[in-house]
Design a protein around this motif. Structure first.
Motif, short mmCIF file in Angstrom:
data_model
loop_
_atom_site.label_atom_id
_atom_site.label_comp_id
_atom_site.label_asym_id
_atom_site.label_seq_id
_atom_site.Cartn_x
_atom_site.Cartn_y
_atom_site.Cartn_z
N ASP A 152 22.00 -58.71 -141.17
CA ASP A 152 20.75 -59.03 -140.49
C ASP A 152 20.83 -58.78 -138.99
N LEU A 153 21.91 -59.26 -138.37
CA LEU A 153 22.02 -59.28 -136.92
C LEU A 153 23.38 -58.78 -136.47
N ALA A 154 23.42 -58.17 -135.30
CA ALA A 154 24.68 -57.79 -134.67
C ALA A 154 24.68 -58.28 -133.23
N TRP A 155 25.74 -58.98 -132.83
CA TRP A 155 25.88 -59.41 -131.44
C TRP A 155 26.71 -58.35 -130.72
N VAL A 156 26.11 -57.72 -129.69
CA VAL A 156 26.72 -56.54 -129.11
C VAL A 156 26.60 -56.56 -127.59
N THR A 157 27.37 -55.70 -126.98
CA THR A 157 27.14 -55.36 -125.57
C THR A 157 25.95 -54.41 -125.52
N ILE A 158 24.92 -54.79 -124.77
CA ILE A 158 23.71 -53.99 -124.70
C ILE A 158 23.98 -52.70 -123.94
N ARG A 159 23.55 -51.63 -124.52
CA ARG A 159 23.78 -50.33 -123.89
C ARG A 159 22.68 -50.04 -122.89
N SER B 132 25.47 -57.05 -119.87
CA SER B 132 24.39 -57.62 -120.68
C SER B 132 24.80 -57.63 -122.16
N VAL B 133 24.65 -58.80 -122.79
CA VAL B 133 24.97 -58.93 -124.21
C VAL B 133 23.78 -59.53 -124.94
N GLY B 134 23.69 -59.30 -126.22
CA GLY B 134 22.57 -59.84 -126.99
C GLY B 134 22.55 -59.31 -128.41
N TRP B 135 21.36 -59.31 -128.99
CA TRP B 135 21.20 -58.98 -130.40
C TRP B 135 20.80 -57.53 -130.60
N ALA B 136 21.29 -56.97 -131.69
CA ALA B 136 20.82 -55.69 -132.20
C ALA B 136 20.40 -55.90 -133.65
N VAL B 137 19.27 -55.31 -134.02
CA VAL B 137 18.75 -55.42 -135.38
C VAL B 137 18.19 -54.07 -135.78
N ARG B 138 17.99 -53.89 -137.08
CA ARG B 138 17.35 -52.65 -137.53
C ARG B 138 15.88 -52.67 -137.16
N ARG B 139 15.19 -53.75 -137.49
CA ARG B 139 13.78 -53.92 -137.11
C ARG B 139 13.54 -55.40 -136.89
N TRP B 140 13.16 -55.75 -135.68
CA TRP B 140 12.97 -57.17 -135.38
C TRP B 140 11.85 -57.77 -136.23
N ARG C 57 30.47 -50.87 -130.88
CA ARG C 57 30.17 -49.62 -131.59
C ARG C 57 30.32 -49.83 -133.10
N ASN C 58 31.39 -50.52 -133.51
CA ASN C 58 31.58 -50.79 -134.93
C ASN C 58 30.51 -51.75 -135.46
N CYS C 59 30.06 -52.67 -134.61
CA CYS C 59 28.98 -53.58 -135.03
C CYS C 59 27.69 -52.80 -135.28
N PHE C 60 27.39 -51.84 -134.41
CA PHE C 60 26.22 -50.98 -134.61
C PHE C 60 26.33 -50.25 -135.95
N ASP C 61 27.50 -49.67 -136.19
CA ASP C 61 27.68 -48.91 -137.43
C ASP C 61 27.56 -49.80 -138.66
N ALA C 62 28.13 -51.01 -138.58
CA ALA C 62 28.04 -51.94 -139.71
C ALA C 62 26.60 -52.36 -139.96
N LEU C 63 25.83 -52.52 -138.87
CA LEU C 63 24.44 -52.93 -139.01
C LEU C 63 23.61 -51.86 -139.70
N THR C 64 23.83 -50.61 -139.34
CA THR C 64 23.03 -49.52 -139.91
C THR C 64 23.43 -49.20 -141.34
N SER C 65 24.68 -49.48 -141.71
CA SER C 65 25.14 -49.08 -143.04
C SER C 65 25.32 -50.23 -144.00
N GLY C 66 25.33 -51.46 -143.51
CA GLY C 66 25.62 -52.59 -144.37
C GLY C 66 24.42 -53.48 -144.60
N ASN C 67 24.65 -54.48 -145.46
CA ASN C 67 23.60 -55.45 -145.79
C ASN C 67 23.69 -56.61 -144.81
#
Length: 318
Positions: free
Chosen positions: A143-150, A284-292, A131-141
């Motif tokens: 590129d990529l976030a490694w997350v548990t896929i929702r 399931s785990v993998g990548w989250a990005v703002r726009r691939w 959850r914090n990785c998602f928030d950091a990705l949307t608000s920070g500079n």
């Protein structure tokens, strides 16, 4: 006023000569003079002063020269960096991850990436949860976030209602029960849901994405378990299980040896056993990005290398 007008003006000031710049640009002196006059018309004042041996900037010309020089030099450097990024020669890849992600999922990939792109900077920002990785990705500079896929969840959206996060699963992690080698359950080939009922489990905090996934799966299977120990990451859960302080249901990390599931290294150097729980749906785990499609070639290359090293599917890399 155009960027070319400013480039010509800066070149004239540095050379002190209209004719020298004309020769450098392979054009007429009149064409160079017209660009300077266009700037003077917009400024409403003279920018160059003619002298016996050439031209020098007026006071107003110095003001424009200082501003234009800094801007043009900065723009030229930026364009060079963009070329380098496109060629993979330098630049940076910024990744946000959980506390143990790099060791479990990225160690081999980082070595491969570094050998392939020795001048590229890898920057990691550690967060305590997906959850914090998602928030950091949307608000920070980043590129990529490694997350548990929702799983089953719609894409996260921005305040305007447009999708702001894209998720791409890389690998599915089966669940195992981590227990000491001398535990009666350690000799089992598999653990059924009935075996989990009544067991006191070492758990992740309930607000973590993977912990919530496990809670939901256990509830859907009708498993009622208790927990008197909570940890921040799976590695700590394994350590406590190895010490005999409880049982831990954990996802199988790449490279771990699990009976009947290939080869690898068992955590705990023989003091711990990992017994499969096949009834639990994998994590399931993998990548989250703002726009691939907006990722830099370097960030996409790193994402692909990590995916391949985990045995997952990579995506086309320019």
């Amino acid at each position: 006023m155009t960027l070319d007008d400013l480039r010509v003006f800066v070149a004239v000031c540095r050379a002190g000569s209209l004719s020298a710049v004309a020769r450098e640009l392979d054009c007429t002196q009149s064409a160079v003079s017209q660009r300077v006059k266009r700037l003077e018309r917009e400024a409403g004042m003279s920018l160059l002063e003619r002298q016996p041996r050439g031209v020098v900037p007026t006071h107003a010309g110095h003001v424009l020269l200082d501003a234009a020089s800094n801007s043009i030099d900065g723009l030229d450097q930026a364009m060079h960096r963009l070329v380098d990024l496109a060629n993979g020669d330098c630049g940076s890849v910024r990744v946000t991850t959980g506390g143990t992600t790099v060791r479990h999922f990225m160690s081999d990939a980082i070595v491969t990436f570094r050998r392939r792109y020795p001048k590229v900077s890898l920057e990691f920002r550690t967060e305590t949860s997906s959850r914090n990785c998602f928030d950091a990705l949307t608000s920070g500079n980043l590129d990529l976030a490694w997350v548990t896929i929702r799983g089953g969840a719609p894409p996260r959206t921005s305040a305007g209602g447009t999708p702001s996060i894209e998720q791409r699963p890389v690998v599915d992690l089966p669940w195992v029960l981590a227990i000491r080698a001398d535990d009666p359950l350690a000799a089992r080939a598999r653990i059924g849901t009935a075996d989990l009922s009544g067991i006191s489990l070492i758990r992740l905090p309930r607000n973590s994405t993977s912990g919530a996934h496990l809670d939901t799966a256990l509830a859907e299977l009708g498993v009622r378990s208790s927990s008197d120990t909570s940890v921040a990451d799976w590695d700590t859960a394994l350590l406590l299980a190895e010490l005999g302080l409880g049982h831990a249901v954990v996802p199988v990390m790449p490279g771990w040896r699990v009976p009947g599931q290939g080869t690898g290294r068992a955590p705990g150097d023989g003091a711990l056993r990992l017994v499969p729980i096949p009834d639990l749906p994998p994590l399931s785990v993998g990548w989250a990005v703002r726009r691939w499609d907006a990722l830099s070639p370097l960030a996409r290359a790193f994402a692909d290398i990590v995916a391949r090293s985990c045995g997952g599917e990579a995506w086309a890399t320019p």
